[in-house]
Every structure is written in C-alpha cells, then in structure tokens.
Design a protein around this motif. Sequence first.
Motif, PDB file in Angstrom:
ATOM      1  N   ASN A   1      65.847  34.517  10.684  1.00 44.22           N
ATOM      2  CA  ASN A   1      64.978  35.126  11.488  1.00 44.22           C
ATOM      3  C   ASN A   1      64.775  36.575  11.338  1.00 44.22           C
TER       4      ASN A   1
ATOM      5  N   ARG B   1      61.789  31.983  12.320  1.00 47.40           N
ATOM      6  CA  ARG B   1      62.477  31.122  13.356  1.00 47.40           C
ATOM      7  C   ARG B   1      62.791  29.772  13.361  1.00 47.40           C
TER       8      ARG B   1
ATOM      9  N   ASN C   1      59.593  30.638  21.321  1.00 47.99           N
ATOM     10  CA  ASN C   1      59.767  29.127  19.966  1.00 47.99           C
ATOM     11  C   ASN C   1      59.316  28.018  20.745  1.00 47.99           C
TER      12      ASN C   1
END
Length: 500
Positions: free
Chosen positions: A36, A116, A156
């Motif tokens: 990430n 992510r 997310n």
Amino acid sequence: MPVEDLDLVIVGSGSAGFAAAIRASGLGLSVAMVENGTVGGTCVNTGCVPSKALLAAAEARHTAVDAGRFPGLAAASLGLDLPALMDGKRALVEWMRREKYVDLAEDYGWRILKGRAEFAGTAGEPVVVVRCPADGENTDGGENTDDGEDTDDGGNTADGGAARLRGRHYLIATGSTPWIPKLPGLADVDYLTSQTAMELEEVPESLLVIGGGFVAVEQAQLFARLGSKVTMLVRSRILSGEEPEVSMAVSSVFHDEGIRVVRRAVPTAVARGSAGVTVTADVAGAPAEFSAARVLMATGRRPVTRGLGLDRIGVTTGPRGEAVVDGQLRTSNDRVWAAGDVTGHHEFVYVAASHGALAVDNAFTGAGREVDYRHMPRVAFTSPAVAAVGLTDRQANDGGIPCECRVLPLEFVPRALVNRDTRGFIKIVAEQESGRILGITAVAHDAGELAAAGVHVLASGTTVHELASRWAPYLTMAEGLKIAAQSYTADVSRLSCCAV
C-alpha cells in the motif's frame, strides 16, 4: 474480475514479507505481494536505516566535541548542514531500498502489486482484493490513535479492485505505525513522530520528547547532539523494561550531555505556546508545564490491520489491533498467517524476518516450528549503546529461578579504559545452583556486539565458570564478558591485564 491463483499472497513488503517471499521462492512456490505504501516497509524507509544513519552522523559530530577526553587532543566544533545530512540519508535509503528490496523481487521473480489490499470472500474461501490508489493519494499507513485503530482506512471496499488474488495460504505482514495518545490539544499542534522527525530540514532549538522507550532515547540523544535542548517526559524510568542499572547509566550520560529526564511525568494536555509547544503534565502528583519549539511523540507503535477486512475471513484481532497468532504464527484462519510487528510481538526487524521465513516453512512444509524468544537480543543505539539478551534479574526472580548476579563497571574493562570512556557496565544473571548464564545486559560502546555474542553464550548453556575460563582477545569489549564472569569468583580489581 478473474481471480489469479497463487501459492502465497503476502500483504506488506517489509522485512517479514520479503523474508517470506524469498523462502517461498526457494521452495518453488508462486508468490505475489501487495504493498500500500513504499516498498521495503518501515525499517529501510522510516525506521532502522534512516535513524541509525543519522545517529552515526550525530555521534561523529559529538566525538569531535568530546575529543578532549584524550590527552593531547582538543575539542572541535563541527558545522552542521542538516538539509545535506538529510539528503545523504535519503540517498542511502533509496539505494538500500533498490538493492535489498525492489531488485531482489525482480531477481526472484515475484510481483509487487501497488495498492490497498482487503480480504473478501469467506473464512473458507478468502480472496485478496487489490484496489489501486487514486492519483495523489497518500498510500502510507496512517498513525494509530488511542483506540488502537489505524486512522487511514482509505475508504476501502471489497467490491471492486484492480486485481483479485487467491492463495493456498496468505501472510499478513503489514507492520506497525506510530501510536499517538488522545491528548487534549495535541491535534492542533504540529507534533513529530519517529517517522516525521527523520525528514526535518532544520534542528529544533528545543525539543520535548514524550516517552522513554528505545525510540525515545535514541531520538533524544540524536537531536541533542545535533544542537537541540532536549527534555524527556517519562512515565516511570527510561528503558523501564531493562535492568534498573540501565536507566541509571543512561540517565547519567544524558545528564552530562544536557538532556533533561523528567520521571513520573504523565502528559495531560498540549497547547501552542510562546516557545512553540507547551505540554502540561502530572509530575509525581503535581501539575507542571514544559515548553519547547517542537514536541516528539515517541509513545509506541500499534499494528496496522484496519481496513484489511480480517473479520470477514475469521481472523481474530487483539485489543491493539494485532493479528492474533499461535506459536507457529497461524491466525484463527488455518490458511492465514501473520508475521512481524502486525502480530504485536517484539518490534525488531530481525524478529520480523525470522517470522516471515518460519511462517512459510510451517504453512508449506509442515515444519511445525514455534517462535522462540528466549535468546532474542535487544539493542538501543544510544552512545554508549544499550544491549541485552535473555532474562533480567527481575524476570528470573519472577519466574521462580534463584539467581546470582554480578555488575561489572567498565572501569575494569581494558577496552573501555583505552577508549577513555568508562560510562556503563556489564551485568550477568546466572542460575544460582548451576551457574548457567540466563541473561546479559551491557551499557557500553559496541554493546550490541556483546549481545550478539551473548546469544551464543545463552544458547549453548554456558556457565559463568566456563565463560571465565575461555579465550577472550585482549583490548576488545567482548573481553568484558569474560571479566564479568571472573567476578563471580575473583576480585577483578586485583587482576592484572589478561589475567586468567
């Protein structure tokens, strides 16, 4: 979106993740890694490498200032160009990131996907969804707040993503991030962390360091030696997990170098002040105020797990957000493992690397090995350094082990005498009945090397009698281990040089 099948999917590209990927590649397994933030994780980018590089530079500068301890030498004052020093640090970090991480992944042939990661599916059929970061999005992990959660969840979701990866096994290696307590007024202050302090372009005229652990003492001495007037606010004593002699020795060194250590200090509020920042604290039951140009929060770290969707796949997390693992590093999901800081275990890069390799062996070869911390060394890179391996005096007694200890001041170590620096000691903790060495602690130049030697002393079950009678090269700091062992049966003040 099609799902890519792999043997191992690793979330995180720090030391744990790379050690796991290297071991898996050696077993002929297919591997993909999701990162990430910046490849390499905390150690090479914002932790060990940059901080120790700056500490080494600060020590070189201090050595010139302190040269008068040698007869015939005069103290010198070296100039400081902090931007240039930081540029040199960045160049070293970038080189090591390329040589030891990015190029290695290319050599071994596993892919690093930027984005992510979030787990989707079920506990029985987990899948990692990778969402590419938006343009300009900060992909580095956010700081942890008082509730133990990572504040940067990035919105997310498990519904979309740029890739979907399905592994026979998964490894969570997302590391940790600085933990910041919820102090009134702190959010309104431009405070420093161990990471942001590594990017300063000017030395603060004064600095308040909140905390007394490994990072706190290293950063305090670093900035003091670069020219800051440093005050530390410590809840109990500095390096409270180590022998009490450590706190006394390091506090004495810090006093001599102008670092003020305030014990039994619990911060209660922070505000902008005329000098920059004012911290109100409860000091031994009474309120007090401390002001400085900047404040550094060195209050510990917390695992980064928020936003991974671990609950969806049946992975249990602990009160600080850590991925809960058993002795073999398996989580509550048989196909998911965790390694490094994210487990909440000891936060050392060599622990993370050991975890990564061990998890792969257990997952794919059925090795059934468990993590063994009995002989794990620990080092604070102050000057003189602090290092230890094995049990402290208190830990042995709390464990019901009758022990006998000796503390050898460095004035009895020839290497320290010729260095003209006898600040510190070497302490041995031995089982009373057998004489078997259970722990070694040192405050000394190159103390980390003593701890490395101590690993082998403890692992081999060496007794103080055996150590006292073994070879030790004269005028090495390691000779201090032999002399400390000799102090169990002899008055070392009455020994000549190289006495056996």
